[in-house]
Design a protein around this motif. Sequence first.
Motif, PDB file in Angstrom:
ATOM      1  N   THR A 180       0.825  -1.206   0.000  1.00 53.05           N
ATOM      2  CA  THR A 180       0.000   0.000   0.000  1.00 53.05           C
ATOM      3  C   THR A 180       0.865   1.263   0.000  1.00 53.05           C
ATOM      4  O   THR A 180       0.505   2.258  -0.638  1.00 53.05           O
ATOM      5  CB  THR A 180      -0.927   0.006   1.223  1.00 53.05           C
ATOM      6  N   THR A 234       0.695   4.386  -2.818  1.00 48.56           N
ATOM      7  CA  THR A 234       0.363   5.764  -2.460  1.00 48.56           C
ATOM      8  C   THR A 234       1.550   6.710  -2.587  1.00 48.56           C
ATOM      9  O   THR A 234       1.350   7.928  -2.570  1.00 48.56           O
ATOM     10  CB  THR A 234      -0.163   5.822  -1.017  1.00 48.56           C
ATOM     11  N   ALA A 251       3.544  11.334   0.169  1.00 49.83           N
ATOM     12  CA  ALA A 251       2.176  10.854   0.376  1.00 49.83           C
ATOM     13  C   ALA A 251       1.364  11.811   1.233  1.00 49.83           C
ATOM     14  O   ALA A 251       0.135  11.853   1.114  1.00 49.83           O
ATOM     15  CB  ALA A 251       2.202   9.465   1.017  1.00 49.83           C
ATOM     16  N   GLN A 268      -4.572   4.602  -8.369  1.00 45.65           N
ATOM     17  CA  GLN A 268      -5.778   4.590  -7.556  1.00 45.65           C
ATOM     18  C   GLN A 268      -6.671   3.388  -7.873  1.00 45.65           C
ATOM     19  O   GLN A 268      -7.328   2.843  -6.992  1.00 45.65           O
ATOM     20  CB  GLN A 268      -6.558   5.891  -7.771  1.00 45.65           C
ATOM     21  N   GLU A 287      -5.522   0.451  -5.811  1.00 41.33           N
ATOM     22  CA  GLU A 287      -5.365   0.574  -4.362  1.00 41.33           C
ATOM     23  C   GLU A 287      -6.383  -0.267  -3.591  1.00 41.33           C
ATOM     24  O   GLU A 287      -6.040  -0.958  -2.627  1.00 41.33           O
ATOM     25  CB  GLU A 287      -5.478   2.036  -3.944  1.00 41.33           C
TER      26      GLU A 287
END
Length: 273
Positions: free
Chosen positions: A27, A31, A103, A129, A132
């Motif tokens: 993750t 990001t 981020a 995105q 994600e």
Amino acid sequence: MAAILVFLACLSAFGAAGAWRAADGWTDQLTAEITVQILPGDGRDADADAVAAAEAIARLPGVTGVTALDRAEAERLVSPWLGSADLPEDLPIPRLVAVQINAEAPPATGAIEALLSDEPYEILVDDHQRWEDAVQRAANAVRYFALGLVLLLTVAAAAVVAFAARASLAARWDVAEALHLVGAPDRYVTGLFQERFFFLGLKSGLAGSVAAALAALGLAQAGAASGGLFFVPTLELGWSALLIPPLAALIAALIAALAARSAVSSDLKARWI
């Protein structure tokens, strides 16, 4: 048997710790990075365009690093789909620009497109995105599966200890009955079994946790030495994983003591009521 269960539970805990760390890494990478594709055009040097785009993007607020990948690197990335043979020189392979961002304070939405809108080459911006949510679900599944396996093995260990405590009480029932006849309360008898199984659980826990730590270390070393081969699992552990073996041994001792106390207490009540 208890040592084997502790070994499996401890190894599962190492797996859970590694899965948690890997999931956080997945993750964080999504990001903290944006990928910009530089589409090759007729008569243009795509590598030079990628370098120029990287230099321009590097000046944007919120960008912490930019790397322009050349054709050789792009071919390596597409080789799993197109093969590792030499590709035709005129094959239009997009060049990639990897953009590392802050981020906490990323570039404004559409800033890269606006910055490069007047350039003679086309670009595609992927902010990851769309991946994600899927990655987050996969990460949570890995985390909770590993934790569930630890819980299952913990319950199994408690059941094994309870069975062993009842068997031990049955083998020494004459001693327990003699203590009862001379006025010893049930809590004294259960206390003796609780103490005995606490130390047995501690010994089993130490043996199982040390074996699991060695197995986890070997797996981590094998994964690091494999160079990222897909069939060799990689286990990445942080410093917090050092707490797992002593905690596993202590928890095993406490579970053994509580399971023995509960089993012996219920058996004593059932026999003397």
